[in-house]
Write a protein that holds these residues in place. Structure first.
Motif, PDB file in Angstrom:
ATOM      1  N   VAL A 129     -17.637 -33.632  36.051  1.00 12.82           N
ATOM      2  CA  VAL A 129     -17.906 -32.179  36.482  1.00 12.82           C
ATOM      3  C   VAL A 129     -17.134 -31.456  35.608  1.00 12.82           C
ATOM      4  CG1 VAL A 129     -18.224 -30.739  37.881  1.00 12.82           C
ATOM      5  CG2 VAL A 129     -19.046 -32.144  37.901  1.00 12.82           C
ATOM      6  N   LEU A 130     -15.554 -32.009  36.448  1.00 14.04           N
ATOM      7  CA  LEU A 130     -14.419 -31.038  35.911  1.00 14.04           C
ATOM      8  C   LEU A 130     -13.815 -31.155  34.394  1.00 14.04           C
ATOM      9  CD1 LEU A 130     -11.618 -32.441  38.621  1.00 14.04           C
ATOM     10  CD2 LEU A 130     -12.432 -29.464  38.409  1.00 14.04           C
ATOM     11  N   CYS A 131     -14.237 -32.207  33.522  1.00 14.03           N
ATOM     12  CA  CYS A 131     -14.107 -32.071  32.027  1.00 14.03           C
ATOM     13  C   CYS A 131     -14.653 -31.172  31.153  1.00 14.03           C
ATOM     14  CB  CYS A 131     -13.974 -33.231  31.527  1.00 14.03           C
ATOM     15  SG  CYS A 131     -12.892 -34.594  32.032  1.00 14.03           S
ATOM     16  N   ARG A 132     -16.320 -31.119  31.627  1.00 16.61           N
ATOM     17  CA  ARG A 132     -17.391 -30.904  31.080  1.00 16.61           C
ATOM     18  C   ARG A 132     -17.362 -29.037  31.470  1.00 16.61           C
ATOM     19  NH1 ARG A 132     -18.735 -33.552  27.222  1.00 16.61           N
ATOM     20  NH2 ARG A 132     -19.398 -35.470  27.901  1.00 16.61           N
ATOM     21  N   TYR A 133     -16.516 -28.885  32.883  1.00 15.22           N
ATOM     22  CA  TYR A 133     -16.455 -27.148  33.279  1.00 15.22           C
ATOM     23  C   TYR A 133     -15.525 -27.324  32.126  1.00 15.22           C
ATOM     24  CZ  TYR A 133     -16.941 -23.446  36.976  1.00 15.22           C
ATOM     25  OH  TYR A 133     -17.182 -22.932  37.541  1.00 15.22           O
ATOM     26  N   ARG A 134     -14.665 -27.084  31.976  1.00 13.48           N
ATOM     27  CA  ARG A 134     -13.101 -26.956  30.741  1.00 13.48           C
ATOM     28  C   ARG A 134     -13.623 -26.924  29.946  1.00 13.48           C
ATOM     29  NH1 ARG A 134      -9.049 -30.015  28.546  1.00 13.48           N
ATOM     30  NH2 ARG A 134      -9.995 -31.737  29.782  1.00 13.48           N
ATOM     31  N   GLU A 135     -14.428 -28.096  29.082  1.00 10.93           N
ATOM     32  CA  GLU A 135     -14.912 -27.835  27.607  1.00 10.93           C
ATOM     33  C   GLU A 135     -15.620 -26.761  27.506  1.00 10.93           C
ATOM     34  OE1 GLU A 135     -17.682 -31.367  26.944  1.00 10.93           O
ATOM     35  OE2 GLU A 135     -17.538 -30.209  25.100  1.00 10.93           O
ATOM     36  N   ALA A 136     -16.403 -26.427  28.435  1.00 12.38           N
ATOM     37  CA  ALA A 136     -17.129 -24.838  28.413  1.00 12.38           C
ATOM     38  C   ALA A 136     -16.158 -24.064  28.001  1.00 12.38           C
ATOM     39  CB  ALA A 136     -18.498 -24.867  29.596  1.00 12.38           C
ATOM     40  N   MET A 137     -15.437 -23.311  28.897  1.00 10.78           N
ATOM     41  CA  MET A 137     -14.856 -22.657  29.003  1.00 10.78           C
ATOM     42  C   MET A 137     -13.580 -22.279  27.932  1.00 10.78           C
ATOM     43  SD  MET A 137     -12.971 -22.231  32.661  1.00 10.78           S
ATOM     44  CE  MET A 137     -12.199 -20.919  32.748  1.00 10.78           C
ATOM     45  N   GLU A 138     -13.085 -23.257  27.518  1.00 13.09           N
ATOM     46  CA  GLU A 138     -12.392 -23.985  25.682  1.00 13.09           C
ATOM     47  C   GLU A 138     -13.259 -23.456  25.369  1.00 13.09           C
ATOM     48  OE1 GLU A 138      -8.870 -26.744  27.088  1.00 13.09           O
ATOM     49  OE2 GLU A 138     -10.666 -27.539  26.284  1.00 13.09           O
TER      50      GLU A 138
END
Ligand SMILES: [Zn+2]
Length: 441
Positions: free
Chosen positions: A272-281
């Motif tokens: 979840v933390l990685c995907r969340y960051r991926e979406a923002m980036e």
């Protein structure tokens, strides 16, 4: 008022709108859906620590009663209250938790309340209150307030028109201004971590013994609220992503957001933390690339979308945050208001002048009104609202025009998935109708 599939989706999101207590490890619990924000609790050897207090004392009292079923007051006094940040929906319930004697320590970051202070210092509180009430739906009748996308709509004893600065939060009395600090209390060792993102004053609470992380509003089950419609200074995506990276490295077994249900299990929290960051980036980097190609914000909002593998994730749904608003916000953050179209450097065409000429082109006000009504009948509400704006520019008080715009906004709002935009649009429609009623008296 019928609810569209778009607005039913966040309402049906599991766990968000139903009060319930979740045990997240041997000694941690979180009360979800009782108040606007989650209220967390860690049980130590000789006391408990509360993380965020919700917004309303009556909701906080119910959360405390639920905690007391697993940590009786006689054995577990409240030793500390920790604010993850200064927003009123996380601090307003504090009088309930701070009433005990001796009073618990109240912890926050040294720049606690930074966002609200910027509005106060600028003298912008009247605008802030108005727009905050709009995005919160505070002025809407109860049947139209279906939540804010990540929390239920709560109406307190104050009535529905509650603004963040009118809550009676107890101010913090213990601060930290470093990257992290160790808090030893109630027989617990807790790390307070600086995790700026939604706000500069954001902190996360890490309980290493049980690998539990309370991350405040750094993450919840929605695309992040990078641009709130009430307005805010820049919510910096690179800093926010650094915070997500920092907390992902902890490999927590439980990730407890400031709103919505927790995520459990190391694999899931990491994903979840990685995907969340991926979406923002992704949104950030695509916007920057388009800007370098000379594209305007209007062009970019048509192009930048989350890729399919991210868009289908429930916790990246645009319930609270919105991708298009984020794109505009990124553009504005780096280069300001000028979109690159030289025409916008000139003030020759005010709204009124442009409207006059558009009305002429359309064959007069009656012809334009007819077109707008036809558009609305064909469910083309955005175009109807745009045409109504031309008519209102030349005759701002005419009831037919005001009601046309109100009807168009009503349709737009009902179909808006992002709850804050929905609330703001429906509130604007209501204000237009009120203007007509007042003038009719
Ligand atoms: Zn919040």
């Amino acid at each position: 008022m019928s609810r569209s599939p778009a607005t039913l989706a966040p309402e049906a999101s599991p766990g968000t709108f139903r009060p319930h207590l979740v045990q997240t490890s041997a000694h941690t619990w979180v009360c979800v859906g009782e108040d606007v924000s989650n209220i967390g609790m860690i049980k130590g050897k000789d006391g408990i620590v509360i993380i965020d207090t919700g917004m309303f004392p009556e909701c906080a009292a119910r959360a405390l009663a639920a905690f007391r079923s697993v940590a009786p007051a006689a054995d577990y006094p409240i030793r500390a209250v920790i604010y993850t940040h200064g927003h009123g929906d996380h601090t307003g319930g504090s009088p309930i938790f701070c009433a005990e004697s001796p009073r618990p320590e109240i912890w926050a970051k040294a720049n606690f309340g930074a966002e609200a202070s910027s509005f106060e210092h600028a003298g912008l509180m009247p605008l802030f209150r108005d727009r905050d009430a709009g995005q919160g739906g505070f002025l809407l009748p109860p049947e139209k307030r279906i939540g804010n996308g990540i929390a239920p709509a709560r109406i307190s004893a104050f009535g529905s028109a509650v603004y963040e600065d009118e809550t009676c939060a107890v101010p913090p009395d213990h601060f930290f201004n470093t990257v992290s600090t160790l808090l030893s209390i109630a027989g617990l060792e807790l790390w307070l971590l600086s995790t700026p993102g939604e706000t500069a004053d954001a902190l996360s609470v890490w309980f290493p013994e049980e690998k539990v992380l309370f991350c405040g509003d750094v993450l919840c089950r929605s695309f992040p609220d990078i641009y709130p419609v009430r307005g805010a200074g820049n919510r910096d995506i690179p800093s926010w992503c650094s915070s997500l990276k920092l907390i992902a490295a902890l490999n927590s077994e439980a990730l407890i957001p400031g709103h919505t249900d927790p995520f459990l299990g190391m694999e899931q929290t990491h994903e979840v933390l990685c995907r969340y960051r991926e979406a923002m980036e992704y949104v950030h980097d695509r916007t920057i690339a388009g800007m370098n190609e000379g594209k305007t914000p209007d062009q970019l909002v048509e192009e930048v979308r989350l890729p399919e593998h991210l868009a289908r994730l429930e916790y990246l749904g645009e319930y609270r945050g919105n991708v298009a608003w984020t794109v505009r916000s990124i553009f504005n953050q780096y280069v300001g208001w000028f979109d690159g179209n030289p025409l916008h450097l000139y003030s020759d065409f005010t709204n009124v002048e442009e409207a006059r000429r558009m009305i002429d082109l359309a064959g007069g006000q009656d012809a334009l009104l007819k077109s707008a009504r036809t558009a609305l009948e064909r469910n083309d509400a955005a175009w109807a609202a745009r045409l109504a704006d031309h008519l209102l520019a030349v005759d701002p008080d005419k009831a037919d025009y005001l009601l046309l715009k109100a009807d168009a906004l009503e349709v737009l709002g009902e179909n808006m998935r992002t709850a804050t935009g929905r609330n703001f649009t429906l509130t604007a429609a209501q204000k237009l109708r009120e203007k007509v009623l007042k003038r009719g008296k």
